[in-house]
Design an enzyme around this catalytic site. Structure first.
Site, PDB file in Angstrom:
ATOM      1  CE1 TYR A   1      -1.728   1.494   5.518  1.00 31.21           C
ATOM      2  CE2 TYR A   1      -0.317   2.793   6.726  1.00 31.21           C
ATOM      3  CZ  TYR A   1      -0.568   1.735   5.920  1.00 31.21           C
ATOM      4  OH  TYR A   1       0.516   0.717   5.545  1.00 31.21           O
TER       5      TYR A   1
ATOM      6  CB  SER B   1       2.447   0.171   9.138  1.00 31.90           C
ATOM      7  OG  SER B   1       3.268   1.528   8.750  1.00 31.90           O
TER       8      SER B   1
HETATM    9  N1  LIG Z   1       5.079  -0.244   1.138  1.00 32.67           N
HETATM   10  C1  LIG Z   1       5.269   0.405   2.248  1.00 32.67           C
HETATM   11  O1  LIG Z   1       6.201   1.331   2.373  1.00 32.67           O
HETATM   12  C2  LIG Z   1       4.456  -0.272   3.470  1.00 32.67           C
HETATM   13  C3  LIG Z   1       4.785   0.192   4.715  1.00 32.67           C
HETATM   14  C4  LIG Z   1       4.310  -0.201   5.799  1.00 32.67           C
HETATM   15  C5  LIG Z   1       3.262  -1.259   5.693  1.00 32.67           C
HETATM   16  N2  LIG Z   1       2.744  -1.534   4.304  1.00 32.67           N
HETATM   17  C6  LIG Z   1       1.909  -2.806   4.347  1.00 32.67           C
HETATM   18  O2  LIG Z   1       2.489  -3.888   3.534  1.00 32.67           O
HETATM   19  C7  LIG Z   1       1.384  -4.300   2.994  1.00 32.67           C
HETATM   20  C8  LIG Z   1       1.654  -4.763   1.563  1.00 32.67           C
HETATM   21  O3  LIG Z   1       1.762  -3.360   0.946  1.00 32.67           O
HETATM   22  P1  LIG Z   1       2.713  -3.139  -0.152  1.00 32.67           P
HETATM   23  O4  LIG Z   1       3.530  -2.211   0.060  1.00 32.67           O
HETATM   24  O5  LIG Z   1       3.256  -4.530  -0.948  1.00 32.67           O
HETATM   25  O6  LIG Z   1       1.611  -2.805  -1.215  1.00 32.67           O
HETATM   26  P2  LIG Z   1       0.830  -3.012  -2.735  1.00 32.67           P
HETATM   27  O7  LIG Z   1      -0.085  -2.224  -3.034  1.00 32.67           O
HETATM   28  O8  LIG Z   1       1.871  -3.098  -3.721  1.00 32.67           O
HETATM   29  O9  LIG Z   1       0.242  -4.446  -2.438  1.00 32.67           O
HETATM   30  C9  LIG Z   1      -0.735  -4.552  -1.484  1.00 32.67           C
HETATM   31  C10 LIG Z   1      -1.585  -5.933  -2.274  1.00 32.67           C
HETATM   32  O10 LIG Z   1      -2.792  -6.159  -1.275  1.00 32.67           O
HETATM   33  C11 LIG Z   1      -3.989  -6.264  -2.300  1.00 32.67           C
HETATM   34  N3  LIG Z   1      -5.220  -5.843  -1.550  1.00 32.67           N
HETATM   35  C12 LIG Z   1      -5.703  -4.660  -1.131  1.00 32.67           C
HETATM   36  N4  LIG Z   1      -6.688  -4.575  -0.390  1.00 32.67           N
HETATM   37  C13 LIG Z   1      -7.145  -6.247  -0.631  1.00 32.67           C
HETATM   38  C14 LIG Z   1      -8.274  -6.758  -0.023  1.00 32.67           C
HETATM   39  N5  LIG Z   1      -9.355  -6.164   0.434  1.00 32.67           N
HETATM   40  N6  LIG Z   1      -8.318  -8.183  -0.206  1.00 32.67           N
HETATM   41  C15 LIG Z   1      -7.271  -8.764  -0.859  1.00 32.67           C
HETATM   42  N7  LIG Z   1      -6.062  -8.356  -1.465  1.00 32.67           N
HETATM   43  C16 LIG Z   1      -6.043  -6.795  -1.012  1.00 32.67           C
HETATM   44  C17 LIG Z   1      -3.778  -5.373  -3.355  1.00 32.67           C
HETATM   45  O11 LIG Z   1      -4.574  -5.675  -4.662  1.00 32.67           O
HETATM   46  C18 LIG Z   1      -2.312  -5.394  -3.666  1.00 32.67           C
HETATM   47  O12 LIG Z   1      -1.880  -6.560  -4.449  1.00 32.67           O
HETATM   48  C19 LIG Z   1       0.100  -3.598   3.267  1.00 32.67           C
HETATM   49  O13 LIG Z   1      -0.711  -4.262   4.304  1.00 32.67           O
HETATM   50  C20 LIG Z   1       0.614  -2.277   3.496  1.00 32.67           C
HETATM   51  O14 LIG Z   1      -0.142  -1.561   4.352  1.00 32.67           O
HETATM   52  C21 LIG Z   1       3.516  -1.139   3.158  1.00 32.67           C
END
Ligand SMILES: NC(=O)c1ccc[n+]([C@@H]2O[C@H](COP(=O)([O-])OP(=O)(O)OC[C@H]3O[C@@H](n4cnc5c(N)ncnc54)[C@H](O)[C@@H]3O)[C@@H](O)[C@H]2O)c1
Length: 286
Positions: free
Chosen positions: A168, A156
């Protein structure tokens, strides 16, 4: 001359956290480019993971769904074993599981010196241990097979030095650091390891960014491209890093943020104004 290709035809990929958001978009993009998929999530009983699987099948690819908490070694090893046994050698791993849970304290709400130990562990493990365990389990098989592979870790912009000191942010910084370390150690096995560092993306995790039009406008104003990312923007970069088109790239953490981290534009005084004035009066024109 061999043309660069985004095809991952006939390869097997594991995507964690695949029931929605970026994980779902990444899985569908990899299937669209020819991969068979093992898609996994800690939540697998609400129908979302199955819905992603149906889209993959509609693209003509094989898919299995596996419920696994990626912070637990036994569940991760089981996920990797099933994917390998049922689909074949896993040459692509996307460590996408992680994020901030809706019921978690927002990082900004709790100062570092008051974070309960269990909250820190939960968030750090969810964002770093998930990545560590999946890398370990898949790399073991990649090394034994001598076939190499490509790993893409979801870090991120929070990992960048101007990020804060929450579990985080520190967990994502660890993901970025693990990425370069593993690339260094496993390059000789033709295993490429890269990370991506997204900023605000339209998923459940970032709902508070895009839900209200007024708040969204404020975020958009911080981004030179004038919009937040869609999950498909993220999927495009992951596909590039998974494919041979990026065959000479390893150990990198690539920011994907619409320009958010660029130094903000500022007004520079025209220091040449007096000279220009003088030249206009008496000197030759440019
Ligand atoms: N959305 C943003 O703005 C953003 C920005 C930077 C990084 N990210 C990263 O991108 C990735 C995807 O996030 P997203 O935005 O799609 O969020 P999201 O919450 O929609 O999806 C995350 C998914 O990961 C699953 N998950 C969480 N913990 C888990 C575990 N211990 N084992 C298995 N599955 C697990 C959740 O059930 C969910 O389906 C994450 O790592 C997040 O930190 C997101």
């Amino acid at each position: 001359m061999k043309m660069p290709s985004l095809s991952v035809e006939g390869r097997v990929a594991i995507v964690t956290g695949a029931r929605r958001g970026m994980g779902a978009a990444i899985s569908i993009a990899l299937a669209g480019a020819g991969a068979d998929l093992a898609i996994s999530d800690i939540v697998a009983d609400g129908g979302e993971l199955e819905a992603v699987a149906e889209k993959i099948e509609a693209l003509g690819r094989r898919v299995i769904t596996i419920k696994a908490d990626a912070t637990r070694k036994r569940e991760v090893d089981h996920l990797v074993k099933r994917a390998s046994d049922e689909l074949g050698f896993v040459s692509i791993l996307v460590n996408n599981a992680g994020g901030i849970k809706p019921d978690e304290n927002k990082p900004a709400d709790v100062p570092f010196h008051e974070i309960p130990e269990e909250d820190w562990d939960r968030s750090y493990d969810n964002n770093f241990k998930t990545c560590f365990l999946c890398c370990q389990s898949v790399i073991k098989r990649m090394v034994e097979s001598k076939k190499g592979g490509s790993i893409v870790n979801l870090s991120s912009v929070a990992a960048e030095p101007r990020g804060r000191g929450t579990a985080y942010h520190i967990g994502k910084a660890a993901v970025t650091r693990l990425t370069s370390g593993l690339a260094h150690d496993y390059g000789k096995f033709q295993i490429r390891v890269n990370a991506i560092e997204p900023a605000f993306t339209r998923t459940e995790m970032a709902r508070n960014v895009w839900e209200s039009a007024e708040v969204l406008k404020q975020y958009q104003a911080l981004i030179p491209l004038g919009r937040i990312a869609e999950p498909e923007d993220i999927a495009g970069l992951v596909l590039f890093l998974a494919s041979d088109a990026s065959g000479f790239i390893t150990g990198q953490s690539i920011v994907i943020d619409g320009g958010f981290l660029l130094p903000h534009s500022y007004e520079v005084p025209d220091l040449l104004a007096p000279i220009k004035k003088h030249r206009t009066l008496s000197g030759p024109k440019d």
